[in-house]
Design a protein around this motif. Sequence first.
Motif, PDB file in Angstrom:
ATOM      1  N   GLY A  97       0.670  -1.209   0.080  1.00  0.00           N
ATOM      2  CA  GLY A  97       0.098   0.026   0.040  1.00  0.00           C
ATOM      3  C   GLY A  97       0.773   1.208   0.090  1.00  0.00           C
ATOM      4  N   LYS A  98       2.117   1.364  -0.560  1.00  0.00           N
ATOM      5  CA  LYS A  98       2.813   2.420  -0.216  1.00  0.00           C
ATOM      6  C   LYS A  98       2.988   2.961  -1.721  1.00  0.00           C
ATOM      7  CE  LYS A  98       4.127   0.947   3.796  1.00  0.00           C
ATOM      8  NZ  LYS A  98       3.495   1.404   4.982  1.00  0.00           N
ATOM      9  N   HIS A  99       3.334   4.242  -1.988  1.00  0.00           N
ATOM     10  CA  HIS A  99       3.598   4.948  -3.299  1.00  0.00           C
ATOM     11  C   HIS A  99       5.164   4.566  -3.460  1.00  0.00           C
ATOM     12  CE1 HIS A  99      -0.247   6.945  -3.079  1.00  0.00           C
ATOM     13  NE2 HIS A  99       0.142   7.416  -1.895  1.00  0.00           N
ATOM     14  N   VAL A 100       5.466   4.707  -4.576  1.00  0.00           N
ATOM     15  CA  VAL A 100       6.847   4.242  -4.976  1.00  0.00           C
ATOM     16  C   VAL A 100       7.561   5.383  -6.090  1.00  0.00           C
ATOM     17  CG1 VAL A 100       8.202   2.646  -6.339  1.00  0.00           C
ATOM     18  CG2 VAL A 100       6.623   1.908  -4.708  1.00  0.00           C
ATOM     19  N   TRP A 101       8.754   5.673  -5.656  1.00  0.00           N
ATOM     20  CA  TRP A 101       9.600   6.417  -6.357  1.00  0.00           C
ATOM     21  C   TRP A 101      10.884   5.555  -6.692  1.00  0.00           C
ATOM     22  CZ3 TRP A 101      12.173  11.508  -4.563  1.00  0.00           C
ATOM     23  CH2 TRP A 101      12.530  12.522  -5.840  1.00  0.00           C
ATOM     24  N   CYS A 102      10.948   5.188  -7.916  1.00  0.00           N
ATOM     25  CA  CYS A 102      11.862   4.263  -8.233  1.00  0.00           C
ATOM     26  C   CYS A 102      12.860   4.714  -9.506  1.00  0.00           C
ATOM     27  CB  CYS A 102      11.328   2.782  -8.871  1.00  0.00           C
ATOM     28  SG  CYS A 102      12.549   1.585  -9.193  1.00  0.00           S
ATOM     29  N   GLU A 103      14.153   4.561  -9.013  1.00  0.00           N
ATOM     30  CA  GLU A 103      15.337   4.959 -10.155  1.00  0.00           C
ATOM     31  C   GLU A 103      15.073   4.105 -11.422  1.00  0.00           C
ATOM     32  OE1 GLU A 103      17.112   7.631 -10.680  1.00  0.00           O
ATOM     33  OE2 GLU A 103      15.807   8.222  -9.334  1.00  0.00           O
ATOM     34  N   LYS A 104      15.470   4.683 -12.654  1.00  0.00           N
ATOM     35  CA  LYS A 104      15.585   4.102 -13.706  1.00  0.00           C
ATOM     36  C   LYS A 104      16.707   3.206 -14.040  1.00  0.00           C
ATOM     37  CE  LYS A 104      18.494   5.501 -15.799  1.00  0.00           C
ATOM     38  NZ  LYS A 104      20.052   5.578 -15.328  1.00  0.00           N
ATOM     39  N   PRO A 105      16.516   2.188 -14.864  1.00  0.00           N
ATOM     40  CA  PRO A 105      15.545   1.684 -15.415  1.00  0.00           C
ATOM     41  C   PRO A 105      14.594   0.773 -14.714  1.00  0.00           C
ATOM     42  CG  PRO A 105      17.411   0.653 -16.041  1.00  0.00           C
ATOM     43  CD  PRO A 105      17.928   1.574 -15.248  1.00  0.00           C
ATOM     44  N   MET A 106      13.551   0.688 -15.167  1.00  0.00           N
ATOM     45  CA  MET A 106      12.477  -0.118 -14.306  1.00  0.00           C
ATOM     46  C   MET A 106      13.342  -1.422 -13.751  1.00  0.00           C
ATOM     47  SD  MET A 106       8.631   0.209 -16.065  1.00  0.00           S
ATOM     48  CE  MET A 106       7.576  -0.545 -14.744  1.00  0.00           C
ATOM     49  N   ALA A 107      13.657  -2.293 -14.771  1.00  0.00           N
ATOM     50  CA  ALA A 107      14.218  -3.380 -14.359  1.00  0.00           C
ATOM     51  C   ALA A 107      15.054  -3.971 -15.295  1.00  0.00           C
ATOM     52  CB  ALA A 107      13.065  -4.530 -14.000  1.00  0.00           C
ATOM     53  N   VAL A 108      15.720  -4.944 -15.045  1.00  0.00           N
ATOM     54  CA  VAL A 108      16.724  -5.798 -16.105  1.00  0.00           C
ATOM     55  C   VAL A 108      15.802  -6.370 -17.121  1.00  0.00           C
ATOM     56  CG1 VAL A 108      18.554  -7.198 -16.524  1.00  0.00           C
ATOM     57  CG2 VAL A 108      18.499  -5.623 -14.314  1.00  0.00           C
ATOM     58  N   ALA A 109      14.957  -7.333 -16.628  1.00  0.00           N
ATOM     59  CA  ALA A 109      14.067  -8.203 -17.615  1.00  0.00           C
ATOM     60  C   ALA A 109      12.785  -7.465 -17.886  1.00  0.00           C
ATOM     61  CB  ALA A 109      14.024  -9.395 -16.634  1.00  0.00           C
ATOM     62  N   LEU A 110      12.212  -7.335 -19.187  1.00  0.00           N
ATOM     63  CA  LEU A 110      11.310  -6.850 -19.371  1.00  0.00           C
ATOM     64  C   LEU A 110       9.964  -7.416 -18.743  1.00  0.00           C
ATOM     65  CD1 LEU A 110       9.690  -4.891 -21.302  1.00  0.00           C
ATOM     66  CD2 LEU A 110       9.540  -6.759 -23.138  1.00  0.00           C
ATOM     67  N   ALA A 120       1.471  -1.556 -10.161  1.00  0.00           N
ATOM     68  CA  ALA A 120       1.231  -0.443  -9.768  1.00  0.00           C
ATOM     69  C   ALA A 120      -0.244  -0.203 -10.190  1.00  0.00           C
ATOM     70  CB  ALA A 120       1.931   0.504 -10.765  1.00  0.00           C
ATOM     71  N   LYS A 121      -0.709  -0.726 -11.156  1.00  0.00           N
ATOM     72  CA  LYS A 121      -2.130  -0.569 -11.445  1.00  0.00           C
ATOM     73  C   LYS A 121      -3.089  -1.163 -10.473  1.00  0.00           C
ATOM     74  CE  LYS A 121      -5.371  -1.130 -15.415  1.00  0.00           C
ATOM     75  NZ  LYS A 121      -5.582  -1.405 -16.814  1.00  0.00           N
ATOM     76  N   ALA A 122      -2.897  -2.266 -10.046  1.00  0.00           N
ATOM     77  CA  ALA A 122      -3.476  -3.015  -9.159  1.00  0.00           C
ATOM     78  C   ALA A 122      -3.540  -2.286  -7.759  1.00  0.00           C
ATOM     79  CB  ALA A 122      -3.154  -4.504  -8.819  1.00  0.00           C
ATOM     80  N   SER A 123      -2.399  -1.603  -7.352  1.00  0.00           N
ATOM     81  CA  SER A 123      -2.290  -1.013  -6.026  1.00  0.00           C
ATOM     82  C   SER A 123      -3.253   0.334  -5.858  1.00  0.00           C
ATOM     83  CB  SER A 123      -1.111  -0.832  -5.633  1.00  0.00           C
ATOM     84  OG  SER A 123      -0.524   0.502  -6.336  1.00  0.00           O
ATOM     85  N   GLY A 124      -3.359   0.849  -7.108  1.00  0.00           N
ATOM     86  CA  GLY A 124      -3.899   2.272  -6.752  1.00  0.00           C
ATOM     87  C   GLY A 124      -3.131   3.288  -6.409  1.00  0.00           C
ATOM     88  N   ARG A 125      -1.867   2.758  -6.151  1.00  0.00           N
ATOM     89  CA  ARG A 125      -0.878   3.970  -5.840  1.00  0.00           C
ATOM     90  C   ARG A 125      -0.216   4.644  -6.706  1.00  0.00           C
ATOM     91  NH1 ARG A 125      -3.493   4.402  -1.413  1.00  0.00           N
ATOM     92  NH2 ARG A 125      -3.191   2.920   0.543  1.00  0.00           N
ATOM     93  N   VAL A 126       0.747   5.816  -6.447  1.00  0.00           N
ATOM     94  CA  VAL A 126       1.452   6.374  -7.486  1.00  0.00           C
ATOM     95  C   VAL A 126       2.768   5.800  -7.339  1.00  0.00           C
ATOM     96  CG1 VAL A 126       2.416   8.510  -7.899  1.00  0.00           C
ATOM     97  CG2 VAL A 126       0.012   8.556  -7.156  1.00  0.00           C
ATOM     98  N   ALA A 127       3.240   5.262  -8.814  1.00  0.00           N
ATOM     99  CA  ALA A 127       4.518   5.007  -8.823  1.00  0.00           C
ATOM    100  C   ALA A 127       5.392   5.231 -10.094  1.00  0.00           C
ATOM    101  CB  ALA A 127       4.379   3.155  -9.032  1.00  0.00           C
TER     102      ALA A 127
END
Length: 372
Positions: A97-110, A120-127
């Motif tokens: 249930g936390k909002h997230v501010w994540c550095e780029k890139p998102m991840a190594v694997a697509l 992020a969509k399922a949580s309803g939080r800002v990411a």
Amino acid sequence: MAATIGVGLIGTGYMGKCHALAWGGVRAVFGEGPRPVLAHLAEVNADLAARKADEFGFARATGDWREVIADPAVDVVSITTPNAFHAEMAIAALEAGKHVWCEKPMAVALADAERMAVAAKASGRVAILGYNYIQNPLIRQIGTLLAEDAIGQVNHVRLEMDEDFMADPEALFYWKSEASSGYGALDDFGVHPLSLVQVLFGPVTRVMAQLSKPYADRPTREGTRREVETFDVASILFEMGAGINGVMALSRSAWGRKGRIALQIFGSRGSIVFDQERFNELQLYLAGEAASTQGFRTILAGPQHAPYDRFIPAPGHGLGFNELKTIECHELLRAIGGAQDARVIDFATGLGIERTVHAMARSHHEERWVAV
């Protein structure tokens, strides 16, 4: 919206410190929104975490990042760890249930980036992702010039991103040369020029890429040599909608270049030129003026280019990298507050950038144009 917002930070390296500075300064700069409370910080061990918590001003510290996510005092989590850890941490934070501010890139694997977007969509939080170069007031000014049709119909875009931190063939092998970190220059920082393309023009539709390794191996601390597994140079052709094509060149081995993102936009009635190493100015050329005085004009950043005015009341004094991070932090808080016009790249939009990067890598391996 609540008067305060509890902040958790995972990772205290270069970008972790940038996030800490942004959280500490955003209220003073913008004078609005909830007041960040630096609640909980995590590092790889408790001793390092305690030392950094004292330096950055966090109330609690831990050697286990899961404790930050579980802390009820934490409302938003900054993730500034190496790329391989982003997916697990971001998904766990969103599911808590936390909002997230994540550095780029998102991840190594697509596939991991896709899981992050779903979470992020399922949580309803800002990411959101840490694409702070799009926050430059002069990048916003370029967007305004394009929206006002100042240079006419755009037909070609050129982008270069160069640094020299891997230019020395005898520099020690480290994690950015491991395949587990990604493709190399393509996703390590090629995502930054792609973020500019995204906010100024929209998504890329088709790509052709070539990746290369200037050096086959590097020395290790143990006195041996280890094969370089990533590509430090990338050359890309790309297409967008509305008949716009482009060229992108990336290098982590470009001696003399320290933080260059060179953007050139060519239109039917003029051109715009911007260089990240001089990011408090842009060049504008307008056709149709008298030949005797025709040429590029320099536009210096000033208080007329919001939100420059929130930092400095005088033109020409210049903002810096950390100020862009503070602007990004403010936009994140606006998004959390429900602003529909927040200037951020959320996980859904960021996934499009990730898909573009992976299409480029596939293009290289298959030696053909690839649709995004």
